[in-house]
Design a protein around this motif. Structure first.
Motif, PDB file in Angstrom:
ATOM      1  N   ALA A  54     -15.365 -32.486 -26.487  1.00  0.00           N
ATOM      2  CA  ALA A  54     -16.604 -32.501 -26.923  1.00  0.00           C
ATOM      3  C   ALA A  54     -17.891 -33.313 -26.050  1.00  0.00           C
ATOM      4  CB  ALA A  54     -16.702 -33.192 -28.159  1.00  0.00           C
ATOM      5  N   ALA A  55     -17.291 -34.421 -25.634  1.00  0.00           N
ATOM      6  CA  ALA A  55     -17.986 -35.599 -24.882  1.00  0.00           C
ATOM      7  C   ALA A  55     -18.598 -34.668 -23.552  1.00  0.00           C
ATOM      8  CB  ALA A  55     -17.310 -36.706 -24.465  1.00  0.00           C
TER       9      ALA A  55
ATOM     10  N   ARG B 210     -20.211 -43.645 -23.138  1.00  0.00           N
ATOM     11  CA  ARG B 210     -21.361 -43.197 -23.340  1.00  0.00           C
ATOM     12  C   ARG B 210     -22.181 -43.565 -22.008  1.00  0.00           C
ATOM     13  NH1 ARG B 210     -25.612 -46.238 -27.804  1.00  0.00           N
ATOM     14  NH2 ARG B 210     -27.548 -44.632 -27.001  1.00  0.00           N
TER      15      ARG B 210
ATOM     16  N   SER C 200     -18.671 -31.346 -23.006  1.00  0.00           N
ATOM     17  CA  SER C 200     -19.585 -30.457 -23.364  1.00  0.00           C
ATOM     18  C   SER C 200     -21.150 -30.882 -23.463  1.00  0.00           C
ATOM     19  CB  SER C 200     -18.981 -29.608 -24.675  1.00  0.00           C
ATOM     20  OG  SER C 200     -17.950 -29.054 -24.755  1.00  0.00           O
ATOM     21  N   LEU C 201     -21.251 -32.040 -24.230  1.00  0.00           N
ATOM     22  CA  LEU C 201     -22.566 -32.824 -24.299  1.00  0.00           C
ATOM     23  C   LEU C 201     -23.152 -32.983 -23.004  1.00  0.00           C
ATOM     24  CD1 LEU C 201     -24.694 -33.831 -26.449  1.00  0.00           C
ATOM     25  CD2 LEU C 201     -23.518 -35.821 -26.470  1.00  0.00           C
TER      26      LEU C 201
ATOM     27  N   THR D 243     -27.646 -39.543 -27.090  1.00  0.00           N
ATOM     28  CA  THR D 243     -26.493 -39.858 -27.551  1.00  0.00           C
ATOM     29  C   THR D 243     -26.544 -40.838 -28.732  1.00  0.00           C
ATOM     30  OG1 THR D 243     -25.853 -41.491 -26.114  1.00  0.00           O
ATOM     31  CG2 THR D 243     -25.195 -39.305 -25.552  1.00  0.00           C
TER      32      THR D 243
ATOM     33  N   GLY E 137     -21.062 -40.755 -19.854  1.00  0.00           N
ATOM     34  CA  GLY E 137     -22.118 -39.508 -19.816  1.00  0.00           C
ATOM     35  C   GLY E 137     -23.319 -39.643 -19.402  1.00  0.00           C
TER      36      GLY E 137
ATOM     37  N   LEU F 245     -27.734 -39.129 -31.918  1.00  0.00           N
ATOM     38  CA  LEU F 245     -26.827 -38.053 -32.466  1.00  0.00           C
ATOM     39  C   LEU F 245     -25.700 -39.020 -33.152  1.00  0.00           C
ATOM     40  CD1 LEU F 245     -26.005 -35.506 -29.668  1.00  0.00           C
ATOM     41  CD2 LEU F 245     -27.326 -35.275 -31.811  1.00  0.00           C
TER      42      LEU F 245
ATOM     43  N   PHE G 149     -26.134 -30.848 -21.177  1.00  0.00           N
ATOM     44  CA  PHE G 149     -27.538 -31.576 -20.991  1.00  0.00           C
ATOM     45  C   PHE G 149     -27.913 -31.241 -19.460  1.00  0.00           C
ATOM     46  CE2 PHE G 149     -30.331 -34.968 -19.645  1.00  0.00           C
ATOM     47  CZ  PHE G 149     -31.344 -34.997 -20.969  1.00  0.00           C
TER      48      PHE G 149
END
Length: 200
Positions: free
Chosen positions: A147-148, A81, A150-151, A181, A84, A184, A155
């Protein structure tokens, strides 16, 4: 023939890179011209080619530097996290690098410095997935990584293109992404109001 002293402009390579980053941030990578950058740096028009050979070489150097800074930012972030959040903060803090790094058609993709920097950044991204419990990454860790990525990348791209101006406002984009995050995956309160495609 260009004189040797034309190349001695303090750190000419750094000066040209800095000028290139200014142009890319303001007008995008397509606006780059070695002749214009030489004028901005106050050197002979042939001087940038001494270091970068051509426009592709310059953009490749920008991307390699970007991936190095990116890997450093990710390495300092504990857990997926926070990686990200670091991803988003890197993009908002280095928008010119970010515009170039993910455009392989602009780059010399077999450049050793670029490959090394990109590999290191990739390893830092994968390390965040590796820290997840097995139940959190499913049977295919590579898909969890996509997936991570892409998020965070989505953003960051929406942020830099101005599509999140209204919902993000004057807040720290990294903090907003951290909240997103959590919303979600953990269920806390959403951001202030809904966001729809194309809103700003």
């Amino acid at each position: 023939m260009t004189s040797e002293r034309s190349y001695h402009h303090g750190d000419l390579r750094r000066a040209v890179l800095a000028a290139a980053l200014d142009v890319i941030e303001a007008d995008g990578p397509d606006a780059l011209s070695l002749r214009d950058l030489a004028r901005r740096a106050g050197v002979s028009h042939a001087a940038p080619a001494h270091h970068f050979k051509d426009r592709t070489g310059l953009l490749t150097a920008v991307a390699a530097e970007g991936y190095t800074l990116f890997a450093d930012a990710l390495a300092d972030a504990p857990g997926l996290r926070e990686r990200g959040v670091a991803y988003v903060r890197f993009a908002s803090g280095h928008p010119a690098h970010f515009q170039v790094m993910f455009r392989p058609e602009l780059l010399r993709t077999d450049d050793p410095a670029l490959l090394a920097a990109k590999a290191r950044a990739t390893e830092e991204l994968r390390a965040g997935i590796g820290e997840l419990p097995h139940s959190g990454r499913g049977r295919d860790a590579r898909l969890a990584g996509i997936a991570a990525w892409s998020l965070a990348h989505g953003f960051a791209t929406l942020l830099l293109s101005g599509n999140l101006d209204e919902p993000v406002g004057g807040r720290d984009p990294g903090e907003v992404f951290h909240q997103l995050t959590g919303f979600l995956f953990s269920g806390p309160a959403p951001l202030d109001g809904p966001t729809t495609p194309g809103s700003s």
